[in-house]
Scaffold this motif. Structure first.
Motif, mmCIF file in Angstrom:
data_model
loop_
_atom_site.group_PDB
_atom_site.id
_atom_site.type_symbol
_atom_site.label_atom_id
_atom_site.label_comp_id
_atom_site.label_asym_id
_atom_site.label_seq_id
_atom_site.Cartn_x
_atom_site.Cartn_y
_atom_site.Cartn_z
ATOM 1 N N MET A 1 0.802 -1.144 0.033
ATOM 2 C CA MET A 1 0.176 -0.031 0.143
ATOM 3 C C MET A 1 0.828 1.202 -0.024
ATOM 4 S SD MET A 1 -3.178 0.978 2.591
ATOM 5 C CE MET A 1 -4.356 -0.531 1.872
ATOM 6 N N SER A 2 0.383 2.293 -0.498
ATOM 7 C CA SER A 2 1.117 3.528 -0.628
ATOM 8 C C SER A 2 1.450 4.039 0.855
ATOM 9 C CB SER A 2 0.415 4.472 -1.494
ATOM 10 O OG SER A 2 1.070 5.813 -1.351
ATOM 11 N N THR A 3 2.677 4.900 0.736
ATOM 12 C CA THR A 3 3.006 5.426 2.056
ATOM 13 C C THR A 3 2.410 6.916 2.241
ATOM 14 O OG1 THR A 3 5.013 6.278 0.913
ATOM 15 C CG2 THR A 3 5.083 4.441 2.374
ATOM 16 N N ASP A 4 1.429 7.218 1.165
ATOM 17 C CA ASP A 4 0.789 8.587 0.793
ATOM 18 C C ASP A 4 -0.529 8.457 1.744
ATOM 19 O OD1 ASP A 4 0.463 11.058 -0.077
ATOM 20 O OD2 ASP A 4 -0.539 10.269 -1.773
ATOM 21 N N CYS A 5 -0.502 8.253 3.044
ATOM 22 C CA CYS A 5 -1.721 8.128 3.970
ATOM 23 C C CYS A 5 -1.961 9.489 4.168
ATOM 24 C CB CYS A 5 -1.114 7.345 5.008
ATOM 25 S SG CYS A 5 -0.605 5.685 4.638
ATOM 26 N N ILE A 6 -3.285 9.659 4.535
ATOM 27 C CA ILE A 6 -3.784 10.820 5.156
ATOM 28 C C ILE A 6 -3.579 10.893 6.399
ATOM 29 C CG2 ILE A 6 -5.623 11.265 3.177
ATOM 30 C CD1 ILE A 6 -7.671 9.966 5.359
ATOM 31 N N ASP A 7 -3.457 12.159 7.077
ATOM 32 C CA ASP A 7 -3.088 12.314 8.640
ATOM 33 C C ASP A 7 -4.273 12.123 9.230
ATOM 34 O OD1 ASP A 7 -4.695 14.809 8.581
ATOM 35 O OD2 ASP A 7 -3.000 15.928 8.061
ATOM 36 N N GLU A 8 -4.188 12.036 10.776
ATOM 37 C CA GLU A 8 -5.269 11.760 11.276
ATOM 38 C C GLU A 8 -6.537 12.650 11.426
ATOM 39 O OE1 GLU A 8 -6.105 9.237 13.936
ATOM 40 O OE2 GLU A 8 -4.462 8.109 13.057
ATOM 41 N N ARG A 9 -6.187 14.088 11.442
ATOM 42 C CA ARG A 9 -7.077 14.971 11.178
ATOM 43 C C ARG A 9 -8.134 14.654 10.076
ATOM 44 N NH1 ARG A 9 -7.500 20.855 9.797
ATOM 45 N NH2 ARG A 9 -9.011 21.818 11.079
ATOM 46 N N ALA A 10 -7.533 14.557 8.740
ATOM 47 C CA ALA A 10 -8.136 14.137 7.366
ATOM 48 C C ALA A 10 -8.891 12.877 7.586
ATOM 49 C CB ALA A 10 -7.109 14.078 6.308
ATOM 50 N N GLU A 37 -7.854 1.514 7.645
ATOM 51 C CA GLU A 37 -7.868 2.842 8.365
ATOM 52 C C GLU A 37 -6.440 3.079 8.673
ATOM 53 O OE1 GLU A 37 -10.333 4.562 11.809
ATOM 54 O OE2 GLU A 37 -10.065 2.537 12.308
ATOM 55 N N SER A 38 -5.775 2.109 8.721
ATOM 56 C CA SER A 38 -4.194 2.076 9.110
ATOM 57 C C SER A 38 -3.542 3.084 8.038
ATOM 58 C CB SER A 38 -3.619 0.750 9.447
ATOM 59 O OG SER A 38 -3.370 0.357 8.360
ATOM 60 N N CYS A 39 -4.024 3.060 6.640
ATOM 61 C CA CYS A 39 -3.250 3.954 5.754
ATOM 62 C C CYS A 39 -4.421 4.178 4.648
ATOM 63 C CB CYS A 39 -2.162 3.357 5.335
ATOM 64 S SG CYS A 39 -1.132 4.384 4.276
ATOM 65 N N ILE A 40 -5.273 5.013 4.840
ATOM 66 C CA ILE A 40 -6.080 5.453 3.694
ATOM 67 C C ILE A 40 -5.347 6.518 2.909
ATOM 68 C CG2 ILE A 40 -8.276 6.760 2.916
ATOM 69 C CD1 ILE A 40 -9.598 5.298 5.395
ATOM 70 N N THR A 41 -5.004 6.344 1.600
ATOM 71 C CA THR A 41 -4.204 7.177 0.642
ATOM 72 C C THR A 41 -5.242 8.481 0.315
ATOM 73 O OG1 THR A 41 -4.761 6.039 -1.261
ATOM 74 C CG2 THR A 41 -3.094 5.341 -0.124
ATOM 75 N N HIS A 42 -4.543 9.240 -0.044
ATOM 76 C CA HIS A 42 -5.129 10.483 -0.939
ATOM 77 C C HIS A 42 -5.958 10.181 -1.841
ATOM 78 C CE1 HIS A 42 -3.072 13.625 1.873
ATOM 79 N NE2 HIS A 42 -2.005 12.631 1.678
ATOM 80 N N SER A 43 -5.725 9.158 -2.564
ATOM 81 C CA SER A 43 -6.135 8.728 -3.683
ATOM 82 C C SER A 43 -7.577 8.084 -3.303
ATOM 83 C CB SER A 43 -5.761 7.692 -4.551
ATOM 84 O OG SER A 43 -6.256 7.134 -5.523
ATOM 85 N N GLN A 44 -7.552 7.115 -2.399
ATOM 86 C CA GLN A 44 -8.696 6.597 -1.814
ATOM 87 C C GLN A 44 -9.649 7.630 -1.053
ATOM 88 O OE1 GLN A 44 -6.528 3.814 1.006
ATOM 89 N NE2 GLN A 44 -7.118 2.147 -0.524
ATOM 90 N N ALA A 45 -9.214 8.566 -0.336
ATOM 91 C CA ALA A 45 -9.950 9.771 0.340
ATOM 92 C C ALA A 45 -10.630 10.411 -0.747
ATOM 93 C CB ALA A 45 -9.085 10.551 1.218
ATOM 94 N N ASN A 46 -9.999 10.639 -1.832
ATOM 95 C CA ASN A 46 -10.847 11.448 -3.068
ATOM 96 C C ASN A 46 -11.876 10.522 -3.705
ATOM 97 O OD1 ASN A 46 -9.023 13.703 -2.769
ATOM 98 N ND2 ASN A 46 -7.458 13.057 -4.309
ATOM 99 N N GLY A 47 -11.698 9.316 -3.936
ATOM 100 C CA GLY A 47 -12.696 8.438 -4.142
ATOM 101 C C GLY A 47 -13.985 8.261 -3.393
#
Length: 87
Positions: A1-10, A37-47
């Motif tokens: 999985m990508s290391t491009d995870c969203i932060d806790e606030r996001a 939840e341990s690493c939701i990427t920016h791409s996943q968050a956008n989707g």
């Protein structure tokens, strides 16, 4: 999985944004968060954000494979999240 995870606030804002009126949708969404939840990427968050703009019944139709994403929703990010939520 990508290391491009969203932060806790996001992540907190995203979880709040994903609250739905239909229990069926909430079950799919909670399963997704439990798995990713341990690493939701920016791409996943956008989707996920794109999917949350839908009416509850339209979202449920996508989750149950009654329909597929089209037009503005036919993006790699949406397909990635739908695949994960349907699994």
């Amino acid at each position: 999985m990508s290391t491009d995870c969203i932060d806790e606030r996001a992540l907190s804002k995203l979880r709040w944004r994903c609250r739905r009126g239909l229990l069926e949708n909430d079950l799919f969404i909670e399963k997704f968060f439990a798995s990713h939840e341990s690493c939701i990427t920016h791409s996943q968050a956008n989707g996920l954000t794109q999917l949350m703009d839908l009416a509850d019944n339209d979202l449920l139709d996508l989750l149950l494979r009654r329909t597929e994403p089209k037009d503005d929703l036919d993006t790699p990010e949406v397909h990635e999240v739908l695949q994960a939520m349907r699994h």
